[in-house]
Design a protein around this motif. Sequence first.
Motif, PDB file in Angstrom:
ATOM      1  N   SER A 150       0.825  -1.216   0.000  1.00  0.00           N
ATOM      2  CA  SER A 150       0.000   0.000   0.000  1.00  0.00           C
ATOM      3  C   SER A 150       0.858   1.264   0.000  1.00  0.00           C
ATOM      4  O   SER A 150       0.345   2.365  -0.212  1.00  0.00           O
ATOM      5  N   GLY A 151       2.174   1.107   0.268  1.00  0.00           N
ATOM      6  CA  GLY A 151       3.081   2.244   0.260  1.00  0.00           C
ATOM      7  C   GLY A 151       3.261   2.923   1.595  1.00  0.00           C
ATOM      8  O   GLY A 151       3.930   3.962   1.689  1.00  0.00           O
ATOM      9  N   GLU A 152       2.710   2.351   2.674  1.00  0.00           N
ATOM     10  CA  GLU A 152       2.773   3.005   3.980  1.00  0.00           C
ATOM     11  C   GLU A 152       4.212   3.229   4.437  1.00  0.00           C
ATOM     12  O   GLU A 152       4.516   4.247   5.073  1.00  0.00           O
ATOM     13  N   PHE A 153       5.108   2.299   4.105  1.00  0.00           N
ATOM     14  CA  PHE A 153       6.492   2.401   4.568  1.00  0.00           C
ATOM     15  C   PHE A 153       7.411   3.021   3.515  1.00  0.00           C
ATOM     16  O   PHE A 153       8.626   3.090   3.709  1.00  0.00           O
ATOM     17  N   GLY A 154       6.845   3.500   2.427  1.00  0.00           N
ATOM     18  CA  GLY A 154       7.660   3.998   1.333  1.00  0.00           C
ATOM     19  C   GLY A 154       8.130   2.853   0.454  1.00  0.00           C
ATOM     20  O   GLY A 154       7.853   1.681   0.728  1.00  0.00           O
ATOM     21  N   PRO A 155       8.840   3.159  -0.611  1.00  0.00           N
ATOM     22  CA  PRO A 155       9.280   2.111  -1.533  1.00  0.00           C
ATOM     23  C   PRO A 155      10.116   1.037  -0.841  1.00  0.00           C
ATOM     24  O   PRO A 155      10.910   1.322   0.050  1.00  0.00           O
ATOM     25  N   LEU A 156       9.925  -0.205  -1.276  1.00  0.00           N
ATOM     26  CA  LEU A 156      10.687  -1.338  -0.767  1.00  0.00           C
ATOM     27  C   LEU A 156      12.084  -1.307  -1.374  1.00  0.00           C
ATOM     28  O   LEU A 156      12.244  -1.212  -2.592  1.00  0.00           O
ATOM     29  N   ARG A 157      13.115  -1.381  -0.518  1.00  0.00           N
ATOM     30  CA  ARG A 157      14.500  -1.296  -0.973  1.00  0.00           C
ATOM     31  C   ARG A 157      15.225  -2.640  -0.916  1.00  0.00           C
ATOM     32  O   ARG A 157      15.860  -3.047  -1.872  1.00  0.00           O
ATOM     33  N   GLU A 158      15.178  -3.314   0.257  1.00  0.00           N
ATOM     34  CA  GLU A 158      15.954  -4.537   0.453  1.00  0.00           C
ATOM     35  C   GLU A 158      15.167  -5.538   1.289  1.00  0.00           C
ATOM     36  O   GLU A 158      14.305  -5.155   2.091  1.00  0.00           O
ATOM     37  N   THR A 159      15.519  -6.809   1.126  1.00  0.00           N
ATOM     38  CA  THR A 159      15.098  -7.854   2.062  1.00  0.00           C
ATOM     39  C   THR A 159      16.342  -8.652   2.442  1.00  0.00           C
ATOM     40  O   THR A 159      17.239  -8.846   1.612  1.00  0.00           O
ATOM     41  N   VAL A 269      13.032  -6.524   6.334  1.00  0.00           N
ATOM     42  CA  VAL A 269      12.511  -5.845   5.151  1.00  0.00           C
ATOM     43  C   VAL A 269      12.821  -4.359   5.301  1.00  0.00           C
ATOM     44  O   VAL A 269      12.377  -3.724   6.262  1.00  0.00           O
ATOM     45  N   VAL A 270      13.591  -3.825   4.384  1.00  0.00           N
ATOM     46  CA  VAL A 270      14.024  -2.430   4.460  1.00  0.00           C
ATOM     47  C   VAL A 270      13.254  -1.601   3.446  1.00  0.00           C
ATOM     48  O   VAL A 270      13.350  -1.835   2.230  1.00  0.00           O
ATOM     49  N   CYS A 271      12.488  -0.648   3.945  1.00  0.00           N
ATOM     50  CA  CYS A 271      11.757   0.276   3.094  1.00  0.00           C
ATOM     51  C   CYS A 271      12.317   1.689   3.297  1.00  0.00           C
ATOM     52  O   CYS A 271      13.165   1.923   4.158  1.00  0.00           O
ATOM     53  N   GLU A 272      11.823   2.632   2.535  1.00  0.00           N
ATOM     54  CA  GLU A 272      12.348   4.000   2.598  1.00  0.00           C
ATOM     55  C   GLU A 272      12.122   4.640   3.965  1.00  0.00           C
ATOM     56  O   GLU A 272      12.983   5.360   4.475  1.00  0.00           O
ATOM     57  N   LYS A 273      10.979   4.354   4.611  1.00  0.00           N
ATOM     58  CA  LYS A 273      10.628   5.024   5.862  1.00  0.00           C
ATOM     59  C   LYS A 273      10.795   4.150   7.105  1.00  0.00           C
ATOM     60  O   LYS A 273      10.780   4.674   8.227  1.00  0.00           O
ATOM     61  N   ALA A 274      10.939   2.854   6.933  1.00  0.00           N
ATOM     62  CA  ALA A 274      10.975   1.953   8.090  1.00  0.00           C
ATOM     63  C   ALA A 274      11.548   0.611   7.689  1.00  0.00           C
ATOM     64  O   ALA A 274      11.598   0.258   6.500  1.00  0.00           O
ATOM     65  N   SER A 275      11.969  -0.156   8.707  1.00  0.00           N
ATOM     66  CA  SER A 275      12.428  -1.523   8.503  1.00  0.00           C
ATOM     67  C   SER A 275      11.570  -2.460   9.347  1.00  0.00           C
ATOM     68  O   SER A 275      11.227  -2.140  10.490  1.00  0.00           O
ATOM     69  N   ILE A 276      11.249  -3.608   8.784  1.00  0.00           N
ATOM     70  CA  ILE A 276      10.481  -4.634   9.483  1.00  0.00           C
ATOM     71  C   ILE A 276      11.432  -5.760   9.864  1.00  0.00           C
ATOM     72  O   ILE A 276      12.201  -6.239   9.025  1.00  0.00           O
ATOM     73  N   HIS A 277      11.380  -6.177  11.126  1.00  0.00           N
ATOM     74  CA  HIS A 277      12.200  -7.289  11.603  1.00  0.00           C
ATOM     75  C   HIS A 277      11.244  -8.383  12.072  1.00  0.00           C
ATOM     76  O   HIS A 277      10.428  -8.165  12.969  1.00  0.00           O
ATOM     77  N   TYR A 278      11.365  -9.566  11.464  1.00  0.00           N
ATOM     78  CA  TYR A 278      10.386 -10.634  11.661  1.00  0.00           C
ATOM     79  C   TYR A 278      11.117 -11.925  11.986  1.00  0.00           C
ATOM     80  O   TYR A 278      11.916 -12.413  11.182  1.00  0.00           O
ATOM     81  N   ILE A 279      10.877 -12.458  13.172  1.00  0.00           N
ATOM     82  CA  ILE A 279      11.449 -13.734  13.587  1.00  0.00           C
ATOM     83  C   ILE A 279      10.289 -14.695  13.773  1.00  0.00           C
ATOM     84  O   ILE A 279       9.481 -14.529  14.700  1.00  0.00           O
ATOM     85  N   VAL A 280      10.185 -15.679  12.898  1.00  0.00           N
ATOM     86  CA  VAL A 280       9.042 -16.590  12.880  1.00  0.00           C
ATOM     87  C   VAL A 280       8.822 -17.208  14.251  1.00  0.00           C
ATOM     88  O   VAL A 280       9.738 -17.732  14.875  1.00  0.00           O
ATOM     89  N   GLY A 281       7.568 -17.108  14.718  1.00  0.00           N
ATOM     90  CA  GLY A 281       7.181 -17.740  15.970  1.00  0.00           C
ATOM     91  C   GLY A 281       7.668 -17.052  17.222  1.00  0.00           C
ATOM     92  O   GLY A 281       7.415 -17.536  18.331  1.00  0.00           O
ATOM     93  N   GLN A 282       8.369 -15.925  17.066  1.00  0.00           N
ATOM     94  CA  GLN A 282       8.930 -15.282  18.243  1.00  0.00           C
ATOM     95  C   GLN A 282       8.551 -13.805  18.368  1.00  0.00           C
ATOM     96  O   GLN A 282       7.924 -13.395  19.340  1.00  0.00           O
ATOM     97  N   HIS A 283       8.924 -13.007  17.376  1.00  0.00           N
ATOM     98  CA  HIS A 283       8.865 -11.570  17.580  1.00  0.00           C
ATOM     99  C   HIS A 283       8.843 -10.857  16.232  1.00  0.00           C
ATOM    100  O   HIS A 283       9.469 -11.307  15.270  1.00  0.00           O
ATOM    101  N   ALA A 284       8.141  -9.745  16.169  1.00  0.00           N
ATOM    102  CA  ALA A 284       8.183  -8.885  14.986  1.00  0.00           C
ATOM    103  C   ALA A 284       7.994  -7.445  15.431  1.00  0.00           C
ATOM    104  O   ALA A 284       7.276  -7.162  16.399  1.00  0.00           O
TER     105      ALA A 284
END
Length: 419
Positions: A150-159, A269-284
């Motif tokens: 949806s673009g909330e975090f700005g363009p997607l740059r890296e994973t 997941v690195v976007c222009e405005k924010a980064s998402i950190h996701y650890i399956v089954g533990q924390h995000a």
Amino acid sequence: MKPPIRIGIIGLGGYAGAHHNSVVQLEAQGHARLVCTCDPQAEAFAAQQESYEFARRGVKVFADYRPMLEAHGHELDMLVVPTPISLHAEMHRAGVERGIAVYLEKPPTLDYRELERMIATDRTAKKTTLVGFNFIIEKARLALKQRIISGEFGPLRETRLNAQWPRPYSYFARNNWAGRLLAPDGGVVLDSCFGNAMAHFVHNLLFWAGDSTLMSWGQPETARAELYRAHAIEGADTFFVESRTTSGVVMRFALTHACEGASLQTETVVCEKASIHYIVGQHAEIRWNDGRVEPVALEPFNALHENHLDYYRYLRGETSRPATTLVDSRPFVVLNNLAYVSSGEITPFPAGLVKSITHPHDAQNYLAVDGLPDALADFLAHGRWPGSALGWRTGSPAALVTPADLPRFIPTLEALAAR
């Protein structure tokens, strides 16, 4: 409640046992009914058959999947295939030709040529095959992916994927294909952390990189890789892989079995405005560039149970598609194949860096490489290749390759296996 989905499962041991356990629960809840199963060593699983109460449930047991399908194929809504990867294509075809929907365990195959044949077969299927990459349907993952596109975090740059799972010596002797590149008959095996053990997380990263629709995956346009081994195996136990997608997203994967301590797998997941950190089954969490940290609740998630239910909904016409199809698996298979073409060699770690450890928790022996965790982190954050930065690679630099280089895949494997 709607009629239960009638199921056949190929296999009793290995991961097939996990499917049996899930179906026992799903059957008790009225969602499924196990009609039949098979295993070439069925008598060796007498205790499991008793614990699953096959006699009470009326489950028929065969030594081979072909007579099982001959006898009961007309009754089945779904065939579960959690067998060695080399058997997937023939069993998938057998199910499709009988009009049975197929739940195919991951990875579907590790040979891009075979995948295209399986995709062609699936075009004739009454119901699209599900490939059991387990984590795509996590509610938090889907919600975050929707916010990304949806673009909330700005363009997607890296994973980025950092995955470190220690494995003892015994892991590489668990069967006759563990750690192999090719089977004795020349068939593709490619058993590795990237292609098999941690394939879920590689596929997850490609899912994050798919920025067109919710159910989209990043399509590799270029790839470069360095492959290493600490263990005395034919294949690789450590992967450094970088790929750029057709939409310009940079993906970096750092995976190893040559490590010690607790297992970890972190998706970033690195976007222009924010980064998402996701650890399956533990924390995000979402780390905004302005300093805010937004926690993301991860609900309890029984992957196999939920994947079964999600596929049942599709089979009943309640949803429009399975979570992951064979076509959706193409980026994963292609990238895995290109990693070998790019690297061109599997480099042994410098002997002085490899240490043997006996873990007190299981009394088994492990190999770990000094400096490897830092090298993995440095590669993910800065794209620095250990071959040149640390002098680990003995041959020529890894090549930048594209899907046009896939015809070099089999010759590369044959050359690697001959060394």
